[in-house]
Design a protein around this motif. Structure first.
Motif, PDB file in Angstrom:
ATOM      1  N   GLU A 186       0.800  -1.220   0.000  1.00 21.12           N
ATOM      2  CA  GLU A 186       0.000   0.000   0.000  1.00 21.12           C
ATOM      3  C   GLU A 186       0.836   1.275   0.000  1.00 21.12           C
ATOM      4  OE1 GLU A 186      -3.740   0.465  -0.095  1.00 21.12           O
ATOM      5  OE2 GLU A 186      -3.125  -1.349  -1.118  1.00 21.12           O
ATOM      6  N   GLU A 187       2.174   1.177  -0.159  1.00 21.29           N
ATOM      7  CA  GLU A 187       2.966   2.368  -0.352  1.00 21.29           C
ATOM      8  C   GLU A 187       2.666   2.917  -1.746  1.00 21.29           C
ATOM      9  OE1 GLU A 187       3.904  -0.739  -0.376  1.00 21.29           O
ATOM     10  OE2 GLU A 187       5.950  -1.042  -1.080  1.00 21.29           O
ATOM     11  N   TYR A 188       2.940   4.190  -1.971  1.00 26.91           N
ATOM     12  CA  TYR A 188       2.482   4.794  -3.218  1.00 26.91           C
ATOM     13  C   TYR A 188       3.434   5.860  -3.743  1.00 26.91           C
ATOM     14  CZ  TYR A 188       1.127   8.757  -0.319  1.00 26.91           C
ATOM     15  OH  TYR A 188       1.160   9.820   0.543  1.00 26.91           O
ATOM     16  N   VAL A 189       3.248   6.169  -5.037  1.00 31.44           N
ATOM     17  CA  VAL A 189       3.868   7.309  -5.692  1.00 31.44           C
ATOM     18  C   VAL A 189       2.746   8.088  -6.364  1.00 31.44           C
ATOM     19  CG1 VAL A 189       5.444   8.074  -7.510  1.00 31.44           C
ATOM     20  CG2 VAL A 189       6.019   6.061  -6.125  1.00 31.44           C
ATOM     21  N   ARG A 190       2.764   9.408  -6.186  1.00 28.31           N
ATOM     22  CA  ARG A 190       1.746  10.244  -6.813  1.00 28.31           C
ATOM     23  C   ARG A 190       2.427  11.296  -7.679  1.00 28.31           C
ATOM     24  NH1 ARG A 190      -3.142  11.864  -3.878  1.00 28.31           N
ATOM     25  NH2 ARG A 190      -1.869  11.658  -2.003  1.00 28.31           N
ATOM     26  N   GLY A 191       2.013  11.390  -8.945  1.00 23.60           N
ATOM     27  CA  GLY A 191       2.597  12.388  -9.837  1.00 23.60           C
ATOM     28  C   GLY A 191       2.008  12.285 -11.227  1.00 23.60           C
ATOM     29  N   ARG A 192       2.544  13.069 -12.162  1.00 23.69           N
ATOM     30  CA  ARG A 192       2.049  13.094 -13.541  1.00 23.69           C
ATOM     31  C   ARG A 192       2.822  12.081 -14.389  1.00 23.69           C
ATOM     32  NH1 ARG A 192       3.519  15.720 -18.185  1.00 23.69           N
ATOM     33  NH2 ARG A 192       5.174  16.804 -17.032  1.00 23.69           N
ATOM     34  N   LEU A 193       2.096  11.195 -15.055  1.00 26.43           N
ATOM     35  CA  LEU A 193       2.720  10.183 -15.900  1.00 26.43           C
ATOM     36  C   LEU A 193       3.222  10.839 -17.184  1.00 26.43           C
ATOM     37  CD1 LEU A 193       3.423   7.213 -16.442  1.00 26.43           C
ATOM     38  CD2 LEU A 193       1.151   6.954 -17.449  1.00 26.43           C
ATOM     39  N   VAL A 194       4.539  10.717 -17.422  1.00 32.21           N
ATOM     40  CA  VAL A 194       5.166  11.345 -18.577  1.00 32.21           C
ATOM     41  C   VAL A 194       5.343  10.349 -19.715  1.00 32.21           C
ATOM     42  CG1 VAL A 194       7.212  12.578 -19.400  1.00 32.21           C
ATOM     43  CG2 VAL A 194       6.348  12.997 -17.083  1.00 32.21           C
ATOM     44  N   GLU A 195       5.914   9.195 -19.408  1.00 29.17           N
ATOM     45  CA  GLU A 195       6.163   8.158 -20.409  1.00 29.17           C
ATOM     46  C   GLU A 195       5.998   6.797 -19.762  1.00 29.17           C
ATOM     47  OE1 GLU A 195       9.820   8.473 -22.724  1.00 29.17           O
ATOM     48  OE2 GLU A 195      10.141  10.479 -21.870  1.00 29.17           O
ATOM     49  N   PHE A 196       6.035   5.735 -20.588  1.00 31.68           N
ATOM     50  CA  PHE A 196       6.014   4.376 -20.062  1.00 31.68           C
ATOM     51  C   PHE A 196       6.706   3.441 -21.039  1.00 31.68           C
ATOM     52  CE2 PHE A 196       2.332   4.595 -22.758  1.00 31.68           C
ATOM     53  CZ  PHE A 196       2.256   3.347 -23.361  1.00 31.68           C
ATOM     54  N   SER A 197       7.173   2.309 -20.511  1.00 32.86           N
ATOM     55  CA  SER A 197       7.724   1.245 -21.340  1.00 32.86           C
ATOM     56  C   SER A 197       7.130  -0.070 -20.864  1.00 32.86           C
ATOM     57  CB  SER A 197       9.253   1.211 -21.222  1.00 32.86           C
ATOM     58  OG  SER A 197       9.635   0.731 -19.937  1.00 32.86           O
ATOM     59  N   ASP A 198       7.592  -1.177 -21.436  1.00 35.32           N
ATOM     60  CA  ASP A 198       7.101  -2.486 -20.992  1.00 35.32           C
ATOM     61  C   ASP A 198       7.515  -2.784 -19.561  1.00 35.32           C
ATOM     62  OD1 ASP A 198       5.939  -2.941 -23.438  1.00 35.32           O
ATOM     63  OD2 ASP A 198       7.602  -4.157 -24.212  1.00 35.32           O
ATOM     64  N   TYR A 199       8.516  -2.054 -19.047  1.00 37.44           N
ATOM     65  CA  TYR A 199       9.074  -2.375 -17.730  1.00 37.44           C
ATOM     66  C   TYR A 199       8.881  -1.282 -16.686  1.00 37.44           C
ATOM     67  CZ  TYR A 199      11.412  -5.686 -20.812  1.00 37.44           C
ATOM     68  OH  TYR A 199      11.664  -6.647 -21.753  1.00 37.44           O
ATOM     69  N   ASP A 200       8.726  -0.032 -17.127  1.00 35.83           N
ATOM     70  CA  ASP A 200       8.706   1.080 -16.188  1.00 35.83           C
ATOM     71  C   ASP A 200       7.613   2.085 -16.533  1.00 35.83           C
ATOM     72  OD1 ASP A 200      11.186   0.340 -14.760  1.00 35.83           O
ATOM     73  OD2 ASP A 200      12.179   0.880 -16.638  1.00 35.83           O
ATOM     74  N   LEU A 201       7.231   2.860 -15.511  1.00 30.99           N
ATOM     75  CA  LEU A 201       6.487   4.095 -15.703  1.00 30.99           C
ATOM     76  C   LEU A 201       7.416   5.246 -15.337  1.00 30.99           C
ATOM     77  CD1 LEU A 201       3.017   3.354 -14.021  1.00 30.99           C
ATOM     78  CD2 LEU A 201       3.723   2.929 -16.379  1.00 30.99           C
ATOM     79  N   MET A 202       7.333   6.336 -16.086  1.00 31.18           N
ATOM     80  CA  MET A 202       8.166   7.499 -15.826  1.00 31.18           C
ATOM     81  C   MET A 202       7.268   8.660 -15.434  1.00 31.18           C
ATOM     82  SD  MET A 202      10.465   6.424 -19.002  1.00 31.18           S
ATOM     83  CE  MET A 202       9.353   5.021 -19.218  1.00 31.18           C
ATOM     84  N   VAL A 203       7.462   9.132 -14.190  1.00 31.53           N
ATOM     85  CA  VAL A 203       6.613  10.155 -13.597  1.00 31.53           C
ATOM     86  C   VAL A 203       7.449  11.408 -13.385  1.00 31.53           C
ATOM     87  CG1 VAL A 203       5.179  10.692 -11.576  1.00 31.53           C
ATOM     88  CG2 VAL A 203       5.203   8.375 -12.512  1.00 31.53           C
ATOM     89  N   ASP A 204       6.797  12.580 -13.420  1.00 34.12           N
ATOM     90  CA  ASP A 204       7.536  13.837 -13.283  1.00 34.12           C
ATOM     91  C   ASP A 204       8.321  13.888 -11.973  1.00 34.12           C
ATOM     92  OD1 ASP A 204       5.947  15.445 -11.114  1.00 34.12           O
ATOM     93  OD2 ASP A 204       4.417  14.664 -12.456  1.00 34.12           O
ATOM     94  N   SER A 205       9.365  14.696 -11.966  1.00 30.27           N
ATOM     95  CA  SER A 205      10.312  14.704 -10.852  1.00 30.27           C
ATOM     96  C   SER A 205       9.730  15.273  -9.561  1.00 30.27           C
ATOM     97  CB  SER A 205      11.560  15.500 -11.229  1.00 30.27           C
ATOM     98  OG  SER A 205      11.207  16.847 -11.518  1.00 30.27           O
ATOM     99  N   THR A 206       8.582  15.944  -9.651  1.00 30.17           N
ATOM    100  CA  THR A 206       7.960  16.507  -8.442  1.00 30.17           C
ATOM    101  C   THR A 206       7.058  15.490  -7.752  1.00 30.17           C
ATOM    102  OG1 THR A 206       6.093  17.393  -9.710  1.00 30.17           O
ATOM    103  CG2 THR A 206       8.021  18.823  -9.418  1.00 30.17           C
ATOM    104  N   ALA A 207       7.128  14.227  -8.146  1.00 26.24           N
ATOM    105  CA  ALA A 207       6.246  13.195  -7.605  1.00 26.24           C
ATOM    106  C   ALA A 207       6.345  13.098  -6.081  1.00 26.24           C
ATOM    107  CB  ALA A 207       6.584  11.838  -8.226  1.00 26.24           C
TER     108      ALA A 207
END
Length: 236
Positions: A186-207
Motif C-alpha cells: 500500500e505504499e504509493y507514488v503520486r505524480g504526472r505520468l510522462v512516459e512508459f515502457s514495458d518495464y517502467d512508468l516514468m513520472v515527473d520529478s515533483t512526484a
C-alpha cells in the motif's frame, strides 16, 4: 439496498471450492465462476466488492500473507483484473476502516454479512505486537478483538476478501494525467505520468513518494517506477 453480485470462485490447488470450505494448506487462488461455487460480493458505492461471508475457514493470517492475500495480490476473474486482499478493520477499536465503512453504508444484518459465529482476519497489527492481528465478527458485525496470533487456525476464523477493480486500459490512457501508483504494501507514488515502457512508468520529478519504497529510482529528472511492483493505479 445492498447490491449483491455473484462473481468468480475460490480455488485450492487449481480446483474450485464451495464457499466456506476449510483450508488444508493448498495453494489459494481466485478465478472464473464455477456454477454452484460462485462467491457473493456486496458492491460498495466506492466500487469495492466485499465478500458477504468468509470464503474459507481454518486459515491463519500467516497462510494468507504467504499467498499474498493480506495486503493484496492481483487476480483475474471472468476477464477482469482486481487487487484481492484482507479488509482493513482497524488497529484499534473505533478507528476508521473499510469494514465499518461498509457497515455504515449497508447496515449490519447477519442475513447480509453472515458474521454470526465467524471471525475474519483484518490486515492490521494489534497493539499487542507483530505476532497478533485484529479480527472482527462472531458476536456482532462490529465486534473487534486485537489479540489473535498470526498462526492461529480455527474452524470459526476465516478469510473475507475484498476486490478492488483496477483501472481499465493500459498506461497509454493515462499519459499526461496525475496518477497514484500503489505497491504491494500500500505504499504509493503520486505524480504526472510522462512516459512508459514495458518495464517502467516514468513520472515527473515533483512526484510525491511514500516512505520506504524500494521499487522507484530517480533518473534524468524523472521518477522511474518498476511496473512489476505495481498492484493498482488510480487517476489522482
Amino acid at each position: 439496498m445492498a447490491k449483491i453480485e455473484k462473481l468468480g470462485s475460490l480455488y485450492f490447488g487449481g480446483l474450485p471450492q464451495k464457499v466456506g470450505v476449510a483450508y488444508n494448506g493448498e495453494q489459494i487462488s481466485f478465478g472464473d465462476s464455477t456454477p454452484g461455487q460462485e462467491i457473493s460480493w456486496v458492491r460498495m458505492q466506492s466500487g469495492l466488492l466485499v465478500a458477504d461471508r468468509c470464503v474459507c475457514t481454518n486459515i491463519s493470517w500467516e497462510d494468507l500473507d504467504k499467498e499474498g492475500f493480506v495486503f493484496g495480490t492481483l487476480v483475474t476473474i471472468n476477464g477482469e483484473t482486481y487487487l484481492c486482499h484482507c479488509l482493513k478493520v482497524g488497529a484499534k477499536e473505533g478507528e476508521t476502516n473499510e469494514w465499518d465503512a461498509a457497515l455504515d453504508e449497508t447496515g449490519e444484518g447477519n442475513d447480509l454479512w453472515h458474521w454470526e459465529n465467524k471471525y475474519f482476519w483484518g490486515q492490521e497489527t494489534s497493539k499487542h505486537g507483530a505476532s497478533t492481528r485484529a479480527v472482527r465478527g462472531y458476536y456482532s458485525a462490529r465486534h473487534w478483538i486485537n489479540s489473535s496470533n498470526t498462526a492461529t487456525q480455527l474452524a470459526y476464523l476465516g478469510f473475507r476478501p475484498v476486490l478492488e477493480p483496477l483501472l481499465s486500459g493500459g498506461p497509454e490512457v493515462l499519459v499526461g494525467r496525475n496518477i497514484k501508483v500503489f505497491g504491494p504494501r500500500e505504499e504509493y507514488v503520486r505524480g504526472r505520468l510522462v512516459e512508459f515502457s514495458d518495464y517502467d512508468l516514468m513520472v515527473d520529478s515533483t512526484a510525491e513518494i511514500d516512505n520506504g519504497i524500494g521499487w522507484t529510482r530517480r533518473q534524468n529528472g524523472m521518477v522511474i517506477i518498476e511496473r512489476s511492483a505495481i498492484t493498482k493505479i488510480w487517476e489522482a
